[in-house]
Design a protein around this motif. Structure first.
Motif, PDB file in Angstrom:
ATOM      1  N   LEU A  16       0.827  -1.200   0.000  1.00  0.00           N
ATOM      2  CA  LEU A  16       0.000   0.000   0.000  1.00  0.00           C
ATOM      3  C   LEU A  16       0.865   1.256   0.000  1.00  0.00           C
ATOM      4  O   LEU A  16       1.997   1.242   0.479  1.00  0.00           O
ATOM      5  CB  LEU A  16      -0.912  -0.003   1.222  1.00  0.00           C
ATOM      6  CG  LEU A  16      -1.894  -1.176   1.328  1.00  0.00           C
ATOM      7  CD1 LEU A  16      -2.564  -1.175   2.693  1.00  0.00           C
ATOM      8  CD2 LEU A  16      -2.929  -1.131   0.213  1.00  0.00           C
ATOM      9  N   ASP A  17       0.292   2.352  -0.482  1.00  0.00           N
ATOM     10  CA  ASP A  17       1.029   3.614  -0.612  1.00  0.00           C
ATOM     11  C   ASP A  17       1.027   4.370   0.720  1.00  0.00           C
ATOM     12  O   ASP A  17       0.228   5.291   0.943  1.00  0.00           O
ATOM     13  CB  ASP A  17       0.393   4.463  -1.715  1.00  0.00           C
ATOM     14  CG  ASP A  17       1.126   5.793  -1.919  1.00  0.00           C
ATOM     15  OD1 ASP A  17       2.289   5.898  -1.476  1.00  0.00           O
ATOM     16  OD2 ASP A  17       0.519   6.709  -2.509  1.00  0.00           O
ATOM     17  N   TRP A  18       1.907   3.957   1.631  1.00  0.00           N
ATOM     18  CA  TRP A  18       2.122   4.659   2.895  1.00  0.00           C
ATOM     19  C   TRP A  18       3.574   4.441   3.286  1.00  0.00           C
ATOM     20  O   TRP A  18       4.241   3.546   2.769  1.00  0.00           O
ATOM     21  CB  TRP A  18       1.192   4.133   4.003  1.00  0.00           C
ATOM     22  CG  TRP A  18       1.378   2.675   4.329  1.00  0.00           C
ATOM     23  CD1 TRP A  18       0.766   1.623   3.713  1.00  0.00           C
ATOM     24  CD2 TRP A  18       2.257   2.108   5.311  1.00  0.00           C
ATOM     25  NE1 TRP A  18       1.200   0.434   4.260  1.00  0.00           N
ATOM     26  CE2 TRP A  18       2.112   0.697   5.240  1.00  0.00           C
ATOM     27  CE3 TRP A  18       3.150   2.644   6.243  1.00  0.00           C
ATOM     28  CZ2 TRP A  18       2.826  -0.176   6.065  1.00  0.00           C
ATOM     29  CZ3 TRP A  18       3.863   1.775   7.062  1.00  0.00           C
ATOM     30  CH2 TRP A  18       3.687   0.383   6.967  1.00  0.00           C
ATOM     31  N   GLU A  19       4.049   5.237   4.199  1.00  0.00           N
ATOM     32  CA  GLU A  19       5.375   5.024   4.766  1.00  0.00           C
ATOM     33  C   GLU A  19       5.374   5.542   6.195  1.00  0.00           C
ATOM     34  O   GLU A  19       4.503   6.321   6.594  1.00  0.00           O
ATOM     35  CB  GLU A  19       6.472   5.706   3.948  1.00  0.00           C
ATOM     36  CG  GLU A  19       6.378   7.216   3.890  1.00  0.00           C
ATOM     37  CD  GLU A  19       7.525   7.818   3.086  1.00  0.00           C
ATOM     38  OE1 GLU A  19       8.704   7.619   3.481  1.00  0.00           O
ATOM     39  OE2 GLU A  19       7.238   8.487   2.074  1.00  0.00           O
ATOM     40  N   ALA A  20       6.337   5.090   6.972  1.00  0.00           N
ATOM     41  CA  ALA A  20       6.447   5.492   8.369  1.00  0.00           C
ATOM     42  C   ALA A  20       7.888   5.313   8.799  1.00  0.00           C
ATOM     43  O   ALA A  20       8.633   4.535   8.194  1.00  0.00           O
ATOM     44  CB  ALA A  20       5.519   4.648   9.247  1.00  0.00           C
ATOM     45  N   PRO A  21       8.306   6.010   9.844  1.00  0.00           N
ATOM     46  CA  PRO A  21       9.669   5.815  10.344  1.00  0.00           C
ATOM     47  C   PRO A  21       9.802   4.483  11.061  1.00  0.00           C
ATOM     48  O   PRO A  21       8.809   3.809  11.371  1.00  0.00           O
ATOM     49  CB  PRO A  21       9.847   6.992  11.316  1.00  0.00           C
ATOM     50  CG  PRO A  21       8.462   7.301  11.784  1.00  0.00           C
ATOM     51  CD  PRO A  21       7.572   7.027  10.611  1.00  0.00           C
ATOM     52  N   THR A  22      11.045   4.101  11.327  1.00  0.00           N
ATOM     53  CA  THR A  22      11.277   2.939  12.163  1.00  0.00           C
ATOM     54  C   THR A  22      10.853   3.279  13.597  1.00  0.00           C
ATOM     55  O   THR A  22      10.670   4.436  13.939  1.00  0.00           O
ATOM     56  CB  THR A  22      12.756   2.530  12.144  1.00  0.00           C
ATOM     57  OG1 THR A  22      13.552   3.657  12.583  1.00  0.00           O
ATOM     58  CG2 THR A  22      13.199   2.125  10.757  1.00  0.00           C
ATOM     59  N   GLY A  23      10.704   2.263  14.425  1.00  0.00           N
ATOM     60  CA  GLY A  23      10.267   2.498  15.792  1.00  0.00           C
ATOM     61  C   GLY A  23       9.047   1.680  16.154  1.00  0.00           C
ATOM     62  O   GLY A  23       8.428   1.908  17.185  1.00  0.00           O
ATOM     63  N   GLY A  24       8.690   0.721  15.290  1.00  0.00           N
ATOM     64  CA  GLY A  24       7.521  -0.113  15.517  1.00  0.00           C
ATOM     65  C   GLY A  24       6.340   0.253  14.642  1.00  0.00           C
ATOM     66  O   GLY A  24       5.366  -0.499  14.556  1.00  0.00           O
ATOM     67  N   TYR A  25       6.412   1.385  13.950  1.00  0.00           N
ATOM     68  CA  TYR A  25       5.292   1.860  13.150  1.00  0.00           C
ATOM     69  C   TYR A  25       5.099   1.022  11.886  1.00  0.00           C
ATOM     70  O   TYR A  25       3.977   0.832  11.421  1.00  0.00           O
ATOM     71  CB  TYR A  25       5.498   3.328  12.787  1.00  0.00           C
ATOM     72  CG  TYR A  25       5.832   4.169  13.990  1.00  0.00           C
ATOM     73  CD1 TYR A  25       4.856   4.497  14.919  1.00  0.00           C
ATOM     74  CD2 TYR A  25       7.137   4.603  14.234  1.00  0.00           C
ATOM     75  CE1 TYR A  25       5.164   5.247  16.046  1.00  0.00           C
ATOM     76  CE2 TYR A  25       7.454   5.355  15.350  1.00  0.00           C
ATOM     77  CZ  TYR A  25       6.471   5.669  16.262  1.00  0.00           C
ATOM     78  OH  TYR A  25       6.778   6.403  17.386  1.00  0.00           O
ATOM     79  N   LEU A  26       6.185   0.512  11.333  1.00  0.00           N
ATOM     80  CA  LEU A  26       6.086  -0.283  10.111  1.00  0.00           C
ATOM     81  C   LEU A  26       5.367  -1.599  10.371  1.00  0.00           C
ATOM     82  O   LEU A  26       4.401  -1.950   9.677  1.00  0.00           O
ATOM     83  CB  LEU A  26       7.490  -0.545   9.542  1.00  0.00           C
ATOM     84  CG  LEU A  26       8.268   0.680   9.082  1.00  0.00           C
ATOM     85  CD1 LEU A  26       9.731   0.337   8.842  1.00  0.00           C
ATOM     86  CD2 LEU A  26       7.655   1.252   7.808  1.00  0.00           C
ATOM     87  N   LEU A  27       5.812  -2.345  11.369  1.00  0.00           N
ATOM     88  CA  LEU A  27       5.170  -3.626  11.662  1.00  0.00           C
ATOM     89  C   LEU A  27       3.724  -3.434  12.112  1.00  0.00           C
ATOM     90  O   LEU A  27       2.841  -4.210  11.736  1.00  0.00           O
ATOM     91  CB  LEU A  27       5.960  -4.379  12.727  1.00  0.00           C
ATOM     92  CG  LEU A  27       7.144  -5.210  12.229  1.00  0.00           C
ATOM     93  CD1 LEU A  27       7.879  -5.855  13.398  1.00  0.00           C
ATOM     94  CD2 LEU A  27       6.676  -6.291  11.251  1.00  0.00           C
TER      95      LEU A  27
END
Length: 419
Positions: free
Chosen positions: A380-391
């Motif tokens: 899907l067209d989204w992104e997030a920083p590392t820190g648990g947000y991706l999983l």
């Protein structure tokens, strides 16, 4: 996808966290309307990127309040929020603990399993899926649909097709392609459905001489502050063979990537001594002997060889401006210029930006032009920083796609009965 009158299986393509989360939700006794759940993956084993992420400590999610948590998804916040609301960080933590993997919250708010590895959690998860009847078909590379709407795979037995009642695509982005997510799925999406894939949480190439990177490859600038495009972040920055990477770089990567796409170059600043203000630095420098070399004065300030090299490089250019005086040198230490030229390669990025556009999907993550086909996770067209947000978003969207498939199948079944 044509309507199947019989109870065809539900296919999930991609055995990463989003795909496995969808399989778990659908294989629960009250879901999927009694259909078999089959998870396909092109690799010989499942969740390879998940296991790789767990090698340095599996950061499942983050413990900050949900309102702040959702801001980490930027422009995709309002799209992802309802899905994360239905499976929030606390639910993910409880899920892991129900699998026998107690969690703890680190000083930064990041949530980890106590084992600090992905493998024990994955083993328990796969055991649950097996108990719930989920079947796996590995070494099956998806190759789109045939003329009749059946799924096409390249398998150990050659080309095969599979008729299914619904399909959830959870093929990941295109970072770390050797682990299975290579972005090849984009060619099978409807025209205009995919925002081009780009590196996220990535390193950046610099304009520094090759000699710098050859000498300092692998060295770390500890606890520096990076500033650029009106944002800043503090942490350790690692010098690579061609650029820089590290947690503060990743946190700023989205805005930096946008500027570089427009302008081709970006000047950022490094605060090499964030624990001291400029006046205190100038005072310290004034206390050294007047004839002492710049190199020795910088060394006595505790600056590493990498930092000293960067300052000398800045002093030798117009950007650095021959910082001979103590105040000028202090200012340079607090804002050492560094020019970036491009993001590092997509293959080296931690995650992927771009993917299937929101407009191409309905509210339940089903492709508008392919009824019965749902999309989840990093596709899907989204992104997030590392820190648990991706999983967290991968789990939440995987479950949301499963809910959407279940809802759609129930509606199809009801329509078939009425007909």
């Amino acid at each position: 996808m044509p309507l199947m009158e019989t109870r065809q299986p539900i296919a999930i393509i991609g055995a990463g966290p989003a795909g496995l989360a969808a399989a778990e939700w659908l294989s629960a006794s009250h879901h999927a309307l009694g259909r078999e759940i089959v998870v396909y993956d092109q690799m010989p084993s499942v969740a390879r990127k998940f296991l790789m992420a767990g090698r340095s400590g599996l950061n499942l999610t983050h413990a900050e309040n949900l309102e702040d948590f959702l801001t980490r998804y930027g422009s995709a916040r309002d799209w992802l929020a309802p899905m994360i609301d239905r499976f929030p960080p606390e639910a993910l933590r409880q899920w892991a603990e129900a699998l026998g993997q107690p969690c703890f919250t680190g000083s930064s708010g990041r949530v980890f399993p106590q084992a600090m590895k992905a493998s024990p959690l994955l083993r328990a998860w796969l055991a649950r899926l097996a108990e719930q009847g989920v079947r796996f078909a590995l070494r099956h590379r998806w190759e789109g649909w045939d003329a009749q709407g059946a799924l096409r795979f390249d398998s150990p037995d050659g080309a095969v097709t599979r008729e299914v009642s619904a399909v959830i695509l959870a093929l990941g982005g295109a970072s770390w392609p050797r682990l299975g997510s290579d972005g090849g799925w984009a060619s099978f999406m409807p025209p205009g459905a995919v925002m081009p894939l780009a590196p996220a949480n990535c390193g950046f190439l610099t304009a520094l001489p090759e000699a710098f990177h050859a000498q300092f490859h692998g060295e770390v600038l500890h606890s520096v502050t990076l500033s650029g495009v009106g944002q800043s972040a503090r942490g350790d920055v690692t010098i690579t063979r061609t650029g820089i990477e590290g947690a503060p770089v990743y946190r700023l990567s989205a805005s930096w990537r946008e500027v570089l796409a427009r302008e081709g170059r970006l000047r950022i600043a490094l605060d090499l001594r964030p624990g001291m203000n400029e006046a205190d630095l100038a005072a310290r420098l004034s206390g050294f002997r007047a004839r002492e070399s710049h190199a020795n004065r910088l060394r006595r300030l505790g600056l590493s060889p990498v930092a000293r090299w960067l300052i000398r490089e800045a002093m030798s250019t117009d950007e650095g401006g021959q910082a001979a005086g103590n105040r000028a040198l202090a200012a340079l230490i607090k804002a050492c210029p560094l020019v970036l030229t491009a993001p590092d390669t997509l293959a080296r990025a931690i995650s992927t930006a771009g993917g299937v556009r929101r407009a191409a999907l309905d509210a339940h993550l089903m492709l508008r032009e392919r009824p019965g086909v749902f999309v989840a996770g990093e596709m899907l067209d989204w992104e997030a920083p590392t820190g648990g947000y991706l999983l967290q978003a991968c789990f939440a969207t995987g479950r949301a796609a499963a809910e959407g498939a279940d809802r759609w199948l129930a509606a199809q079944q009801e329509a078939a009965h009425r007909g």
